[in-house]
Scaffold this motif. Structure first.
Motif, short mmCIF file in Angstrom:
data_model
loop_
_atom_site.label_atom_id
_atom_site.label_comp_id
_atom_site.label_asym_id
_atom_site.label_seq_id
_atom_site.Cartn_x
_atom_site.Cartn_y
_atom_site.Cartn_z
N UNK A 29 0.83 -1.21 0.00
CA UNK A 29 0.00 0.00 0.00
C UNK A 29 0.86 1.25 0.00
N UNK A 30 1.86 1.28 0.87
CA UNK A 30 2.77 2.43 0.91
C UNK A 30 3.54 2.58 -0.39
N UNK A 31 3.98 1.45 -0.95
CA UNK A 31 4.73 1.49 -2.21
C UNK A 31 3.85 1.98 -3.35
N UNK A 32 2.61 1.49 -3.41
CA UNK A 32 1.71 1.91 -4.49
C UNK A 32 1.38 3.40 -4.39
N UNK A 33 1.16 3.89 -3.17
CA UNK A 33 0.89 5.32 -2.99
C UNK A 33 2.10 6.15 -3.42
N UNK A 34 3.28 5.72 -3.03
CA UNK A 34 4.49 6.45 -3.40
C UNK A 34 4.69 6.43 -4.92
N UNK A 35 4.42 5.30 -5.54
CA UNK A 35 4.57 5.19 -6.99
C UNK A 35 3.58 6.09 -7.70
N UNK A 36 2.32 6.08 -7.24
CA UNK A 36 1.30 6.92 -7.87
C UNK A 36 1.65 8.40 -7.70
N UNK A 37 2.11 8.76 -6.51
CA UNK A 37 2.46 10.15 -6.26
C UNK A 37 3.65 10.58 -7.13
N UNK A 38 4.61 9.67 -7.30
CA UNK A 38 5.78 10.01 -8.13
C UNK A 38 5.38 10.15 -9.60
N UNK A 39 4.49 9.30 -10.06
CA UNK A 39 4.05 9.38 -11.46
C UNK A 39 3.39 10.73 -11.73
N UNK A 86 0.66 -1.34 -15.59
CA UNK A 86 1.05 -2.70 -15.20
C UNK A 86 1.96 -2.68 -13.98
N UNK A 87 2.88 -1.74 -13.94
CA UNK A 87 3.82 -1.69 -12.83
C UNK A 87 3.13 -1.25 -11.53
N UNK A 88 2.12 -0.41 -11.64
CA UNK A 88 1.43 0.07 -10.44
C UNK A 88 0.41 -0.94 -9.93
N UNK A 89 0.02 -1.89 -10.76
CA UNK A 89 -0.98 -2.88 -10.36
C UNK A 89 -0.35 -4.27 -10.25
N UNK A 90 -0.08 -4.89 -11.39
CA UNK A 90 0.40 -6.26 -11.40
C UNK A 90 1.77 -6.40 -10.73
N UNK A 91 2.70 -5.49 -11.03
CA UNK A 91 4.05 -5.60 -10.47
C UNK A 91 4.05 -5.36 -8.97
N UNK A 92 3.29 -4.37 -8.51
CA UNK A 92 3.22 -4.12 -7.07
C UNK A 92 2.57 -5.31 -6.36
N UNK A 93 1.54 -5.90 -6.97
CA UNK A 93 0.93 -7.10 -6.38
C UNK A 93 1.92 -8.25 -6.32
N UNK A 94 2.76 -8.38 -7.36
CA UNK A 94 3.76 -9.44 -7.37
C UNK A 94 4.80 -9.21 -6.27
N UNK A 95 5.20 -7.96 -6.08
CA UNK A 95 6.13 -7.62 -5.00
C UNK A 95 5.50 -7.93 -3.64
N UNK A 125 9.45 -1.55 -10.87
CA UNK A 125 8.88 -0.46 -10.06
C UNK A 125 9.95 0.55 -9.69
N UNK A 126 11.13 0.07 -9.33
CA UNK A 126 12.21 0.98 -8.94
C UNK A 126 12.66 1.85 -10.11
N UNK A 127 12.56 1.33 -11.33
CA UNK A 127 12.91 2.13 -12.49
C UNK A 127 12.00 3.35 -12.61
N UNK A 128 10.72 3.17 -12.30
CA UNK A 128 9.79 4.30 -12.34
C UNK A 128 10.10 5.28 -11.21
N UNK A 129 10.37 4.76 -10.01
CA UNK A 129 10.67 5.63 -8.88
C UNK A 129 11.95 6.42 -9.10
N UNK A 130 12.89 5.84 -9.85
CA UNK A 130 14.16 6.52 -10.12
C UNK A 130 14.06 7.51 -11.27
#
Length: 408
Positions: free
Chosen positions: A83-93, A111-120, A303-308
């Motif tokens: 949840x924290x990761x998805x919020x941070x990813x959405x905010x960064x996008x 895909x990275x905000x849904x499927x990849x975060x779920x996989x993580x 996911x980290x590629x998007x955050x970076x």
């Protein structure tokens, strides 16, 4: 990315500890079974058998309580982390410009905000719960077998490496395919998004058949990869089961020979068989964990590629002051080209709109109507010229201030 797990340190420690307790109680079960056979059944002592069965039931209840507790803590940590990761990813996008979104692709961002975060999330959950339990149960079963009879326990040292080798061979061939599956899922998402967004253009140029064929090919490719991985994974259980059953046959065979000489009791042979079964199950669980963690690490990397990713359009900390009396909207010799485009999408655009005036932008598909609006909202930065709102360049506004002015 591990920083998002800092609020769940307690759960991340308690979950594996309770799993270790569960595994410890599992290791005592074969010993109790050995006592039932050697003492209770041999002496026809029904009361002894009932007492030992009660101990088995108690061990099962304690193990269940430990397992449920571990499940609770691991699920809480994994879901909170994702949840924290998805919020941070959405905010960064939200801070990225359309240039970065076009480069990365809207479909892959979804895909990275849904499927990849779920996989993580699944990877974190499985790692907390089972990454320690499976090796502990494997090693513990082998050690307990040696405490019973070290000669028969040598069967474990022969069969376990064979099972590990089979697991390694299957995983080494299947893991790269999982990465291909994730990439192909991005293709499916991209094609679906393009068709939904450009439905009118596709119909206008009668491209429905080619789009359907392209989507079908992408779906067939994903299906072929998935089936191929499924076949590899399906071979895992039968092969490992054959090795384990052969090991059990060897345990029973040599156990029978030693039992004739009084070197081992019948109940201890049953305990050895149970330890062999526990070892097999633990190794299969470990193999599944490795597969899940590999997929989770691949998703975490995406996911980290998007955050970076940093925005190519930094905004000022504070908006510049408006200029009274200036046109409400002004385009001055505006030129713009999309990244990696061969030519400008718009060029030489100049106009101004005063308060109370209305401007209509009319043209055919692909002439640049939407592009002009996106330059006004600073989804993209102009290649040349300037776009001003209230006399101030849009690049001198914060995004919140600019969007508030345009929204009003």
């Amino acid at each position: 990315m591990l920083g998002y797990l800092k609020d769940y340190k307690r759960e991340s420690v308690l979950a594996p500890l309770f799993k270790m307790l569960e595994a410890t109680f599992d290791l005592f079960v074969p010993l109790v079974m050995a006592d039932i056979v050697n003492i209770g059944i041999a002496a026809h002592d029904f009361h002894y058998i009932l007492v030992r069965c009660g101990i088995l039931l108690l061990l099962a209840m304690i193990g269940l309580a430990c397992s449920l507790t571990a499940q609770y803590f691991s699920a809480k940590a994994a879901v909170g982390y994702s949840t924290a990761l998805r919020h941070a990813l959405f905010e960064h996008i939200q801070t990225l410009s359309f240039t970065e979104m076009d480069t990365l692709g809207t479909s892959t961002l979804i895909t990275r905000m849904t499927s990849d975060v779920n996989q993580v999330q699944t990877g974190v959950n499985m790692f907390i719960r089972l990454a320690i339990r499976a090796p502990f149960l494997t090693v513990g079963s082998i050690v307990m077998a040696f405490t019973i009879n070290w000669k028969i326990a040598l069967v474990f040292l022969l069969s376990t490496p064979l099972i590990v080798f089979v697991l390694y061979r299957v995983m080494s061939r299947s893991l790269p395919e999982y990465t291909r599956i994730q990439r192909q899922q991005d293709v499916i998402s991209r094609l679906a998004g393009e068709n939904l967004e450009g439905a009118r253009v596709i119909r206008a140029f009668s491209k429905q058949d080619s789009e359907i064929e392209q989507f079908q090919q992408a779906g067939d490719t994903l299906s072929d990869i998935t089936i191929r991985v499924g076949k590899l994974s399906a071979a895992l259980n039968p092969i490992t089961s054959v090795i384990a059953n052969l090991a059990i046959v060897a345990i029973v065979w040599f156990g029978g020979l030693f039992a004739q000489d009084g070197g081992i009791e019948q109940g201890q042979i049953i305990a050895m068989v149970n330890y062999m079964t526990q070892t097999l199950l633990a190794l299969i669980v470990l193999a599944n964990i490795i597969v899940i963690l590999t997929k989770a690490l691949a998703s975490a990397k995406r996911v980290s590629e998007v955050l970076a990713q940093e925005s190519s359009m930094p905004e000022p900390r504070q908006s510049a002051a408006e200029k009274p009396g200036a046109p409400r909207i002004e385009f001055e010799s505006v030129r713009f080209a999309y990244p990696d485009a061969g030519e400008d999408a718009v060029e030489g655009v100049s106009f101004s709109v005063q308060p109370g005036q209305t401007l209509g932008i009319i043209g055919g598909t692909g002439c640049g109507k939407t592009t002009l609006v996106r330059l006004l909202t600073r989804d993209y930065d102009v290649t040349g010229g300037a776009v001003r709102v209230d006399g101030t360049d849009v690049r001198e506004y914060t995004s919140r201030r600019l969007h508030a002015k345009i929204g009003l």
